[in-house]
Design a protein around this motif. Structure first.
Motif, PDB file in Angstrom:
ATOM      1  N   ALA A 253       3.387  -6.625  -0.384  1.00  0.00           N
ATOM      2  CA  ALA A 253       2.857  -6.966  -1.702  1.00  0.00           C
ATOM      3  C   ALA A 253       1.551  -6.210  -1.961  1.00  0.00           C
ATOM      4  O   ALA A 253       1.347  -5.681  -3.063  1.00  0.00           O
ATOM      5  CB  ALA A 253       2.637  -8.473  -1.816  1.00  0.00           C
ATOM      6  N   ALA A 254       0.682  -6.155  -0.974  1.00  0.00           N
ATOM      7  CA  ALA A 254      -0.590  -5.443  -1.128  1.00  0.00           C
ATOM      8  C   ALA A 254      -0.358  -3.968  -1.439  1.00  0.00           C
ATOM      9  O   ALA A 254      -1.022  -3.395  -2.312  1.00  0.00           O
ATOM     10  CB  ALA A 254      -1.441  -5.604   0.131  1.00  0.00           C
ATOM     11  N   VAL A 255       0.580  -3.343  -0.749  1.00  0.00           N
ATOM     12  CA  VAL A 255       0.890  -1.937  -1.016  1.00  0.00           C
ATOM     13  C   VAL A 255       1.359  -1.777  -2.461  1.00  0.00           C
ATOM     14  O   VAL A 255       0.929  -0.867  -3.173  1.00  0.00           O
ATOM     15  CB  VAL A 255       1.958  -1.407  -0.024  1.00  0.00           C
ATOM     16  N   ASN A 256       2.226  -2.685  -2.912  1.00  0.00           N
ATOM     17  CA  ASN A 256       2.763  -2.575  -4.268  1.00  0.00           C
ATOM     18  C   ASN A 256       1.748  -2.963  -5.345  1.00  0.00           C
ATOM     19  O   ASN A 256       1.978  -2.706  -6.529  1.00  0.00           O
ATOM     20  CB  ASN A 256       4.049  -3.393  -4.406  1.00  0.00           C
ATOM     21  N   LEU A 257       0.643  -3.561  -4.950  1.00  0.00           N
ATOM     22  CA  LEU A 257      -0.447  -3.847  -5.881  1.00  0.00           C
ATOM     23  C   LEU A 257      -1.477  -2.718  -5.898  1.00  0.00           C
ATOM     24  O   LEU A 257      -2.474  -2.794  -6.615  1.00  0.00           O
ATOM     25  CB  LEU A 257      -1.138  -5.164  -5.508  1.00  0.00           C
ATOM     26  N   GLY A 258      -1.260  -1.683  -5.096  1.00  0.00           N
ATOM     27  CA  GLY A 258      -2.187  -0.563  -5.037  1.00  0.00           C
ATOM     28  C   GLY A 258      -3.384  -0.820  -4.162  1.00  0.00           C
ATOM     29  O   GLY A 258      -4.417  -0.172  -4.299  1.00  0.00           O
ATOM     30  N   LEU A 259      -3.265  -1.763  -3.222  1.00  0.00           N
ATOM     31  CA  LEU A 259      -4.395  -2.125  -2.368  1.00  0.00           C
ATOM     32  C   LEU A 259      -4.418  -1.398  -1.029  1.00  0.00           C
ATOM     33  O   LEU A 259      -5.333  -1.611  -0.241  1.00  0.00           O
ATOM     34  CB  LEU A 259      -4.394  -3.644  -2.130  1.00  0.00           C
ATOM     35  N   ALA A 260      -3.425  -0.551  -0.780  1.00  0.00           N
ATOM     36  CA  ALA A 260      -3.381   0.183   0.489  1.00  0.00           C
ATOM     37  C   ALA A 260      -4.310   1.394   0.411  1.00  0.00           C
ATOM     38  O   ALA A 260      -4.290   2.137  -0.572  1.00  0.00           O
ATOM     39  CB  ALA A 260      -1.957   0.634   0.793  1.00  0.00           C
ATOM     40  N   GLU A 261      -5.118   1.580   1.440  1.00  0.00           N
ATOM     41  CA  GLU A 261      -6.059   2.696   1.460  1.00  0.00           C
ATOM     42  C   GLU A 261      -5.350   4.043   1.360  1.00  0.00           C
ATOM     43  O   GLU A 261      -5.852   4.951   0.712  1.00  0.00           O
ATOM     44  CB  GLU A 261      -6.909   2.660   2.726  1.00  0.00           C
ATOM     45  N   ASP A 262      -4.197   4.170   2.017  1.00  0.00           N
ATOM     46  CA  ASP A 262      -3.510   5.458   2.030  1.00  0.00           C
ATOM     47  C   ASP A 262      -2.589   5.661   0.824  1.00  0.00           C
ATOM     48  O   ASP A 262      -2.074   6.750   0.624  1.00  0.00           O
ATOM     49  CB  ASP A 262      -2.740   5.650   3.337  1.00  0.00           C
ATOM     50  N   LEU A 263      -2.377   4.621  -0.006  1.00  0.00           N
ATOM     51  CA  LEU A 263      -1.571   4.739  -1.231  1.00  0.00           C
ATOM     52  C   LEU A 263      -2.259   4.022  -2.396  1.00  0.00           C
ATOM     53  O   LEU A 263      -1.656   3.162  -3.045  1.00  0.00           O
ATOM     54  CB  LEU A 263      -0.183   4.131  -1.019  1.00  0.00           C
ATOM     55  N   PRO A 264      -3.516   4.364  -2.693  1.00  0.00           N
ATOM     56  CA  PRO A 264      -4.242   3.609  -3.716  1.00  0.00           C
ATOM     57  C   PRO A 264      -3.658   3.739  -5.123  1.00  0.00           C
ATOM     58  O   PRO A 264      -3.901   2.877  -5.971  1.00  0.00           O
ATOM     59  CB  PRO A 264      -5.656   4.192  -3.650  1.00  0.00           C
ATOM     60  N   ASP A 265      -2.899   4.787  -5.386  1.00  0.00           N
ATOM     61  CA  ASP A 265      -2.331   4.991  -6.727  1.00  0.00           C
ATOM     62  C   ASP A 265      -0.941   4.394  -6.877  1.00  0.00           C
ATOM     63  O   ASP A 265      -0.367   4.444  -7.957  1.00  0.00           O
ATOM     64  CB  ASP A 265      -2.291   6.487  -7.070  1.00  0.00           C
ATOM     65  N   HIS A 266      -0.396   3.858  -5.799  1.00  0.00           N
ATOM     66  CA  HIS A 266       0.951   3.282  -5.867  1.00  0.00           C
ATOM     67  C   HIS A 266       0.865   1.863  -6.423  1.00  0.00           C
ATOM     68  O   HIS A 266       0.161   1.016  -5.883  1.00  0.00           O
ATOM     69  CB  HIS A 266       1.602   3.248  -4.484  1.00  0.00           C
ATOM     70  N   LYS A 267       1.587   1.630  -7.522  1.00  0.00           N
ATOM     71  CA  LYS A 267       1.676   0.277  -8.076  1.00  0.00           C
ATOM     72  C   LYS A 267       3.094   0.041  -8.554  1.00  0.00           C
ATOM     73  O   LYS A 267       3.657   0.857  -9.281  1.00  0.00           O
ATOM     74  CB  LYS A 267       0.717   0.082  -9.240  1.00  0.00           C
ATOM     75  N   ASP A 268       3.657  -1.059  -8.121  1.00  0.00           N
ATOM     76  CA  ASP A 268       4.963  -1.508  -8.594  1.00  0.00           C
ATOM     77  C   ASP A 268       4.863  -3.023  -8.705  1.00  0.00           C
ATOM     78  O   ASP A 268       5.122  -3.747  -7.737  1.00  0.00           O
ATOM     79  CB  ASP A 268       6.067  -1.078  -7.630  1.00  0.00           C
TER      80      ASP A 268
END
Length: 125
Positions: free
Chosen positions: A40-55
């Motif tokens: 969920a954090a990755v898909n909210l754009g909260l991952a340091e290595d994928l900050p622009d990823h949002k779904d």
């Protein structure tokens, strides 16, 4: 028919079953919850290595699943294990509200059918 001279190999699935049988349910539930939180954090754009990823559609599904898992397993987890997971869930719910350009109706946000409406804490003076 099996060859009587053949050496028998252990069934890898039975070995996995034996390994899982030794793991307490609280650890399995907590691990599943952490995987849902991370995704969920990755898909909210909260991952340091994928900050622009949002779904946000994916994030909503993952947060709903996490809230349902925590709601159903709270008695088995006990307060010691459930409290930090609930805090993480609330943080994700608030991050979703912040990331979403279209606000949900109160109580209709991700996971809120299990947790009730989530509101940001009032700003301290």
């Amino acid at each position: 028919m099996t060859d009587p001279g053949a050496t028998s190999q252990p069934d890898p699935y039975s070995m996995v079953s034996r390994d899982i049988a030794d793991v307490p349910s609280v650890e399995i539930i907590s691990t599943a919850a952490l995987h849902l939180m991370s995704a969920a954090a990755v898909n909210l754009g909260l991952a340091e290595d994928l900050p622009d990823h949002k779904d946000l559609d994916e994030a909503r599904s993952l947060i709903d699943a996490l809230a349902g898992l925590l709601d159903a397993s709270a008695p088995a987890l006990g307060h010691h294990h459930a409290a930090p997971l609930r805090d993480g869930l609330r943080s994700l719910q608030l991050a979703f509200k912040e990331a979403s350009t279209i606000p949900d109706e109160p109580g209709q946000g991700p996971g809120e059918k299990y947790t009730g409406a989530v509101h940001p804490a009032a700003a301290r003076r």
